[in-house]
Design a protein around this motif. Sequence first.
Motif, PDB file in Angstrom:
ATOM      1  N   LYS A 151      47.818  33.354  83.007  1.00 35.66           N
ATOM      2  CA  LYS A 151      46.679  32.894  83.805  1.00 35.66           C
ATOM      3  C   LYS A 151      45.515  33.882  83.728  1.00 35.66           C
ATOM      4  N   ASP A 152      45.826  35.182  83.652  1.00 31.60           N
ATOM      5  CA  ASP A 152      44.794  36.226  83.635  1.00 31.60           C
ATOM      6  C   ASP A 152      44.316  36.580  82.224  1.00 31.60           C
ATOM      7  N   ALA A 153      44.637  35.766  81.245  1.00 27.84           N
ATOM      8  CA  ALA A 153      44.301  36.093  79.857  1.00 27.84           C
ATOM      9  C   ALA A 153      42.812  36.386  79.671  1.00 27.84           C
ATOM     10  N   GLU A 154      41.973  35.665  80.362  1.00 25.31           N
ATOM     11  CA  GLU A 154      40.526  35.862  80.234  1.00 25.31           C
ATOM     12  C   GLU A 154      40.122  37.268  80.689  1.00 25.31           C
ATOM     13  N   VAL A 155      40.849  37.815  81.677  1.00 23.20           N
ATOM     14  CA  VAL A 155      40.544  39.148  82.196  1.00 23.20           C
ATOM     15  C   VAL A 155      40.725  40.208  81.111  1.00 23.20           C
ATOM     16  N   TYR A 156      41.722  40.004  80.254  1.00 20.02           N
ATOM     17  CA  TYR A 156      42.063  40.998  79.239  1.00 20.02           C
ATOM     18  C   TYR A 156      41.367  40.745  77.902  1.00 20.02           C
ATOM     19  N   ARG A 157      40.567  39.701  77.818  1.00 24.47           N
ATOM     20  CA  ARG A 157      40.011  39.246  76.548  1.00 24.47           C
ATOM     21  C   ARG A 157      39.274  40.349  75.789  1.00 24.47           C
ATOM     22  N   ASN A 158      38.482  41.142  76.488  1.00 26.67           N
ATOM     23  CA  ASN A 158      37.669  42.170  75.823  1.00 26.67           C
ATOM     24  C   ASN A 158      38.393  43.503  75.648  1.00 26.67           C
TER      25      ASN A 158
ATOM     26  N   SER B  61      35.728  35.385  66.920  1.00 30.07           N
ATOM     27  CA  SER B  61      36.329  34.714  68.069  1.00 30.07           C
ATOM     28  C   SER B  61      37.817  35.026  68.119  1.00 30.07           C
ATOM     29  N   ARG B  62      38.356  35.133  69.310  1.00 27.80           N
ATOM     30  CA  ARG B  62      39.759  35.445  69.492  1.00 27.80           C
ATOM     31  C   ARG B  62      40.427  34.343  70.303  1.00 27.80           C
ATOM     32  N   PRO B  63      41.678  34.030  70.005  1.00 27.19           N
ATOM     33  CA  PRO B  63      42.393  33.079  70.865  1.00 27.19           C
ATOM     34  C   PRO B  63      42.584  33.683  72.242  1.00 27.19           C
ATOM     35  N   LEU B  64      42.552  32.866  73.269  1.00 27.43           N
ATOM     36  CA  LEU B  64      42.657  33.380  74.627  1.00 27.43           C
ATOM     37  C   LEU B  64      44.007  34.040  74.875  1.00 27.43           C
ATOM     38  N   CYS B  65      45.094  33.373  74.466  1.00 27.85           N
ATOM     39  CA  CYS B  65      46.440  33.927  74.631  1.00 27.85           C
ATOM     40  C   CYS B  65      47.347  33.323  73.569  1.00 27.85           C
TER      41      CYS B  65
ATOM     42  N   ILE C 237      39.545  67.147  79.326  1.00 29.00           N
ATOM     43  CA  ILE C 237      40.029  66.023  80.121  1.00 29.00           C
ATOM     44  C   ILE C 237      39.116  64.820  79.871  1.00 29.00           C
ATOM     45  N   ILE C 238      39.670  63.774  79.282  1.00 27.96           N
ATOM     46  CA  ILE C 238      38.885  62.589  78.921  1.00 27.96           C
ATOM     47  C   ILE C 238      39.249  61.471  79.888  1.00 27.96           C
ATOM     48  N   ILE C 239      38.400  61.290  80.871  1.00 28.30           N
ATOM     49  CA  ILE C 239      38.737  60.391  81.971  1.00 28.30           C
ATOM     50  C   ILE C 239      37.492  59.663  82.438  1.00 28.30           C
ATOM     51  N   ALA C 240      37.683  58.454  82.966  1.00 27.35           N
ATOM     52  CA  ALA C 240      36.557  57.623  83.367  1.00 27.35           C
ATOM     53  C   ALA C 240      36.896  56.830  84.620  1.00 27.35           C
ATOM     54  N   SER C 241      35.870  56.400  85.317  1.00 26.82           N
ATOM     55  CA  SER C 241      36.040  55.479  86.449  1.00 26.82           C
ATOM     56  C   SER C 241      35.399  54.129  86.159  1.00 26.82           C
ATOM     57  N   VAL C 242      34.689  54.020  85.038  1.00 26.03           N
ATOM     58  CA  VAL C 242      34.106  52.743  84.613  1.00 26.03           C
ATOM     59  C   VAL C 242      34.342  52.585  83.107  1.00 26.03           C
ATOM     60  N   GLY C 243      34.327  51.331  82.659  1.00 28.37           N
ATOM     61  CA  GLY C 243      34.466  51.052  81.238  1.00 28.37           C
ATOM     62  C   GLY C 243      35.914  51.021  80.791  1.00 28.37           C
ATOM     63  N   GLY C 244      36.150  50.450  79.616  1.00 25.36           N
ATOM     64  CA  GLY C 244      37.486  50.404  79.047  1.00 25.36           C
ATOM     65  C   GLY C 244      38.475  49.714  79.962  1.00 25.36           C
ATOM     66  N   GLY C 245      39.668  50.296  80.072  1.00 27.89           N
ATOM     67  CA  GLY C 245      40.711  49.692  80.892  1.00 27.89           C
ATOM     68  C   GLY C 245      40.552  49.935  82.377  1.00 27.89           C
ATOM     69  N   THR C 246      39.589  50.770  82.774  1.00 30.48           N
ATOM     70  CA  THR C 246      39.445  51.082  84.198  1.00 30.48           C
ATOM     71  C   THR C 246      39.049  49.867  85.025  1.00 30.48           C
TER      72      THR C 246
END
Length: 422
Positions: free
Chosen positions: A65-72, A28-32, A359-368
């Motif tokens: 406020k957006d901490a949950e968005v970055y959680r993973n 488990s991780r703290p939210l922020c 070229i290592i690039i994506a449109s889904v997954g990770g930070g995208t």
Amino acid sequence: MLSRVVVPVSRQSVRCLAPCLSQIRHFSRPLCLSDREKRQLIVRGQNVPVSDEYWDYVADEQSVKDAEVYRNNTENYAGTVKYPIGVIGPLKVNGEYANKEYVVPMATHEGALLASYSRGAKAITAGGGVTTRIKTRCMVRAPVFIFHNISDANEFYRYAHKASTQDAIKDTLHKNIGHLTEERTRLRVFQTDRKVHISVGIDSQDAAGQNKVTYAGDLMMKFMKENYPKEIPEMYIEGGFNAGKRVSVMHTLLGKGHSLVADCIIPKEVCQSILRTTPYRLQRFQKMHNRTNEFIGGISCTAHVANGLAAFYIATGNDPACTAESQAAVTHFDLVNPSGGSTGLFDQDLYASITLNSIIIASVGGGTSLPSFQAARSMMGATTANELAEICAGVALSGELSFYASMETGTFAAAHWNMTHK
């Protein structure tokens, strides 16, 4: 003398030294870590002193406020850093997946960089655009198998090379990992002394694929553990052959991620009016630069392709550390005479190309999937990794054209000074 004791084990009892991915515990991780109400940044129970600006620019109200968005995506999340983003273009791309004029987002704080890329994009578009083609798309991982001596290793090497072995491994991968295409799953076997490296390559489609190919490597190791008739003393999910996040000649020759090529023709009139030089002088300087790079043992035969790749990767939510691999590229300039007429050195047009095999690039997954990166990509309307890769190639060639032109004309230093000291 130092020595290492190896305890013999049977094939039945040998275990994969890399832990099974499905058994890894998720903590488990703290939210922020930033508490705006108390104005405290708490790290491992300790209050870390921060400036007043920290609460305005890092742990601002929206970031907390957006901490949950970055959680993973970000462990020990504390806030966000506002990274400047600019645009270049329009850049006309004549690709199979990217086929229009694009306004391209690029994230950088290096003064004069985007002005240079914009000039290159202007020249390319004025000349009719950049043609791009994807050769292959394959993310790789290279598990290593270590034996007591070269004879045992070579026996395993021959076993791994058998068509029946590789067919069985591919069948295992396709049954256990979704969305793999059989014709694009690739196995390459290399022996270095008593070590055997097996490079597993898969088509990750719109994802970058580092996680999926790691699962594939793990499955391949389990297959070898269960099916190879003799002992495998040691095995690891990666033995260094993959050269992840570092430049290698492997990335130039064999490729990783998207392997693609791009070229364009810059008419001499465009070359003179926008790049302020002639095709002859520009290709002459570029070839000298490449020969020098070869002399010093450089792997990437380009001007500064890492600059554009990093800025594009950051703006689109891709991993900027992959620039280390992606910069293994080759730029080439030459003279051409597509419309006929005089063949004199000073009457021809400029041919420019770039080969980008990793070229290592994506449109889904990770930070995208993070909101700001999705918003930045929206200005291009690009929805697939293939489209992003072709745009990326056009961006890279834009930077090469302008850089070499500024060097050849002697305006490089003045441009940086004038644009960063206003």
